[in-house]
Design an enzyme around this catalytic site. Structure first.
Site, PDB file in Angstrom:
ATOM      1  N   GLU A  47      -3.324  -5.613  -6.491  1.00  0.00           N
ATOM      2  CA  GLU A  47      -3.237  -4.368  -5.730  1.00  0.00           C
ATOM      3  C   GLU A  47      -4.341  -3.442  -6.203  1.00  0.00           C
ATOM      4  O   GLU A  47      -4.670  -3.397  -7.393  1.00  0.00           O
ATOM      5  CB  GLU A  47      -1.880  -3.682  -5.913  1.00  0.00           C
ATOM      6  CG  GLU A  47      -1.807  -2.351  -5.164  1.00  0.00           C
ATOM      7  CD  GLU A  47      -0.395  -1.837  -4.977  1.00  0.00           C
ATOM      8  OE1 GLU A  47      -0.218  -0.903  -4.169  1.00  0.00           O
ATOM      9  OE2 GLU A  47       0.514  -2.357  -5.623  1.00  0.00           O
ATOM     10  N   CYS A 243       2.230  -1.209  -2.824  1.00  0.00           N
ATOM     11  CA  CYS A 243       2.392  -0.030  -1.966  1.00  0.00           C
ATOM     12  C   CYS A 243       1.178   0.246  -1.097  1.00  0.00           C
ATOM     13  O   CYS A 243       1.274   0.982  -0.109  1.00  0.00           O
ATOM     14  CB  CYS A 243       2.713   1.187  -2.829  1.00  0.00           C
ATOM     15  SG  CYS A 243       4.301   1.060  -3.678  1.00  0.00           S
ATOM     16  N   ASN A 374       6.590  -4.434   2.253  1.00  0.00           N
ATOM     17  CA  ASN A 374       6.382  -4.534   0.818  1.00  0.00           C
ATOM     18  C   ASN A 374       7.658  -4.294   0.019  1.00  0.00           C
ATOM     19  O   ASN A 374       8.267  -5.215  -0.480  1.00  0.00           O
ATOM     20  CB  ASN A 374       5.305  -3.552   0.369  1.00  0.00           C
ATOM     21  CG  ASN A 374       5.229  -3.452  -1.146  1.00  0.00           C
ATOM     22  OD1 ASN A 374       5.115  -4.472  -1.817  1.00  0.00           O
ATOM     23  ND2 ASN A 374       5.338  -2.261  -1.690  1.00  0.00           N
ATOM     24  N   GLU A 375       8.063  -3.047  -0.061  1.00  0.00           N
ATOM     25  CA  GLU A 375       9.202  -2.688  -0.916  1.00  0.00           C
ATOM     26  C   GLU A 375      10.159  -1.818  -0.098  1.00  0.00           C
ATOM     27  O   GLU A 375      10.650  -0.802  -0.560  1.00  0.00           O
ATOM     28  CB  GLU A 375       8.699  -1.942  -2.155  1.00  0.00           C
ATOM     29  CG  GLU A 375       9.607  -2.026  -3.354  1.00  0.00           C
ATOM     30  CD  GLU A 375       8.963  -1.427  -4.591  1.00  0.00           C
ATOM     31  OE1 GLU A 375       8.995  -2.067  -5.653  1.00  0.00           O
ATOM     32  OE2 GLU A 375       8.419  -0.303  -4.508  1.00  0.00           O
TER      33      GLU A 375
END
Length: 659
Positions: A47, A243, A374-375
């Site tokens: 990331e 993120c 993603n989350e």
């Protein structure tokens, strides 16, 4: 007074009791295969946080090369010498080039001196003596102008350490390139671009790369950082995050189609981590996407890892704006997912497969899995996931989907998603845990009772936090790394459920980080692996092919007297591999009896990471302070006899022989 020692938990990281020095006898039943270890088991998550891409693994040395930052001259400073004078003007051409809306006009007022601008790089430029550097620029002269350009590398004291010149001609945009050699090693150099002669010239995409990138690709990746990834032999590469996928808002999300093709057509955006962490804000943190999806796929191929892209599912980060794409407007997001599969796997007869071929990679990338969101969490995610899943599976039924179960390993968000997606028969559940070292020890049995017929687990993000989650004081010390090593015995022992795992974050620049801890740290010239890196590496290099039991007193080894263990066979190499962690403060005598193998090599190889200092860390000046050491030991009747040092992670590899 008689004192009593009270043990509050067998898995305490600070066991100080002097265990009886009777030898503990472990049994490895090599004939009893419990699970197959997937080739993807231990991988890496990339990331762009902590300046991991621009200023990190992407080897570009010029910051804000196309004048697209919020303040268009960020990183640039006006320069003049020998009586030179002039002006700098950033020109907006949004209507003509919305993906690259700015360029710079440099006006030199006279013939007497030099006028130009300098670039500070990413907290300086790391320059190596004897290295060849490639300077490039897009330029066009104004009518009647014949300015020459010269470029200079200078150290912080202003000393010249490299230079070259070039002569742009004509009033249309053309690329120009010149190479030159550096005369000194400097970690915080800067680049100056001078104009000579009266007139005006337009400049864009001002760039400087070392010639020796990974595989010497022009405009490529920083070789020492990629080498550290290659040395891990990862099973997969997850990209681009994290993120980053979601963005603070939907306009700031990662859009893969804008990151491929010509470099000067890749639209820059501000990095979502630039203001995320209080006290670690970075106004100059942008994404140029020189490292884009084509480069990610190529990187995965280079290091022998399966590609694992994660795409936005129509939701911005729920910790930030939590913006949502209405259900009836999801089609472009779904199409992005379908087109990505075609880009990765399609033939040249397809639209996106043809583009991949044109970009220099006619062979498919063999994409087998991808992430949806993603989350994310909540009913809104579930609703969108169902739509994505149906569309992708209808067209590409072989594609395995990574599904979020939220940012935590327990609690309401996790329970809802875990229950729901098990009912929906998801392929993979992506579990995340950033917790204290004790949590990792206490949860080594986490997957022992998971449903063997349910979704597989992707331990997608984890790292032991030495202080607290998001604390700037977290350290990559031996205490955190050892607790992760112990926890990973539980991942490995349950390889029939856990198919993939990755530590996060991966990279951090020592002068420009937002989040700690991180696996690999670097400055402009050097890099080092943390103790956590070496734990991950040893697991990956010794993942084997099949899980077999290792027991102590007929029980799995999950914290008894501070000991944690797992074992595997490596059928490809013909080896039995035992991983044993002693989290206690005392040395312990251990025999490992290997059963079920007719013929073993008389010698074993032992790789150990150990230090009595739980707070020990590696650094740029002492990069291997806590790192693996290899030794040998002779077997006695099929038994490995060891003295397990305190606070140690040991990997025992015994070769099988044929008679």
């Amino acid at each position: 007074m008689k004192k009593t020692l009270l043990l509050t938990g067998a898995v305490s990281l600070f066991l100080s009791a002097a265990f009886a020095q009777t030898t503990k006898v472990f049994e490895v039943d090599a004939a009893n295969i419990k699970a197959h270890v997937q080739p993807t088991m231990y991988g890496i998550l990339f990331e762009d946080i902590n300046m991991a891409a621009d200023g990190g693994v992407y080897a570009e040395l010029v910051k804000n090369r196309s004048f697209e930052f919020g303040s268009a001259l960020t990183a640039w400073t006006e320069q003049h010498k020998d009586g030179g004078a002039g002006s700098l003007e950033v020109i907006d051409r949004t209507a003509e080039r919305p993906e690259n809306p700015h360029f710079l006009t440099v006006k030199n007022n006279n013939n007497a001196g030099y006028y130009g601008l300098s670039n500070e790089g990413f907290r300086g430029m790391g320059i190596k003596k004897g290295e060849t550097y490639s300077f490039s620029v897009m330029a066009r002269q104004h009518a009647g102008s014949q300015l020459t350009l010269s470029v200079e590398l200078v150290d912080p004291q202003g000393n010249l350490i490299g230079h070259a010149s070039l002569n742009p001609v004509g009033t249309t945009w053309k690329p120009y390139n010149v190479k030159f050699m550096a005369e000194a090693t400097v970690d915080k150099a800067s680049l100056t671009v001078w104009t000579k002669g009266a007139g005006s010239i337009d400049l864009d995409m001002i760039s400087l790369f070392p010639q020796h990138t990974w595989k010497n690709r022009p405009g490529g990746l920083r070789a020492d950082l990629v080498q550290k990834l290659y040395d891990m032999k990862p099973g997969f590469l997850r990209f681009p995050g994290g993120c980053i996928v979601e963005g603070r808002d939907l306009a700031n999300r990662y859009q893969w189609k804008k990151t491929i093709g010509d470099i000067d057509k890749r639209e820059n955006i501000i990095n979502r981590w630039n203001t995320e962490i209080k006290g670690r804000q970075a106004h100059d943190y942008y994404q140029t996407f020189g490292l884009g999806f084509m480069e990610y796929f190529q990187l995965a191929e280079d290091i022998g890892a399966s590609p694992l892209p994660i795409l936005n599912c129509g939701m911005a980060c729920q910790f930030n704006t939590a913006q949502l794409v209405p259900i009836d407007q999801l089609d472009p997001y779904i199409q992005d997912a379908l087109d990505l599969i075609e880009f990765a796997n399609g033939s040249k007869a397809t639209k996106w497969g043809k583009l991949r071929t044109q970009l220099g990679h006619p062979a498919p990338f063999n994409l087998k899995m991808m992430g949806v969101g993603n989350e994310q969490w909540g009913e809104q995610y579930i609703e969108r996931w169902k739509i994505f899943s149906k569309a992708i599976k209808d067209k590409y039924p072989y594609m395995k989907l990574i599904t979020s179960v939220g940012p935590d390993p327990d609690g309401g968000k996790f329970n809802l998603l875990n229950t729901t997606f098990r009912g929906l028969k998801a392929d993979f559940l992506d579990e995340h845990y950033y917790r204290a070292p004790k949590w990792f020890l206490d949860n080594v049995k986490r997957y022992d009772d998971y449903d063997r017929s349910g979704p597989k687990i992707f331990a997608g993000e984890y790292a032991a936090q030495s202080v607290a989650v998001v604390s700037p004081d977290n350290k990559n010390d031996w205490k955190t790394a050892m607790s992760e090593a112990a926890f990973m015995t539980g991942l490995e022992r349950n390889a029939d459920v856990v198919n993939m795992a990755s530590y996060a974050p991966l990279f951090a620049h020592v002068d420009a980080w937002q989040w700690t801890p991180d696996l690999i740290w670097f400055d402009n010239l050097r890099s080092y692996g943390t103790p956590n890196y070496y734990v991950q590496q040893l697991y990956s290099l010794n993942k084997g092919t099949d899980v077999v039991p290792v027991t102590l007193n007929n029980e799995t080894v999950t914290g008894q007297d501070g000991l944690f263990a797992s074992s595997v066979l490596d059928k490809n190499m013909g080896s039995v591999i035992i991983k044993i962690i002693n989290t206690g403060s005392q040395s312990q005598s251990a025999d490992f009896v290997i059963k079920g193998i007719k013929s073993l090599s008389p010698n074993a190889k032992i790789t150990t990471i150990q230090t009595d200092d739980l707070a020990a860390v590696n650094s740029l000046d002492d990069p291997r302070k806590v790192s693996p050491k290899i030794s040998g030991v002779a077997l006695s009747g099929g038994t490995v006899k060891l003295q397990l040092k305190p606070y140690s992670f040991n990997v025992i590899r015994v070769a099988t022989t044929k008679k």
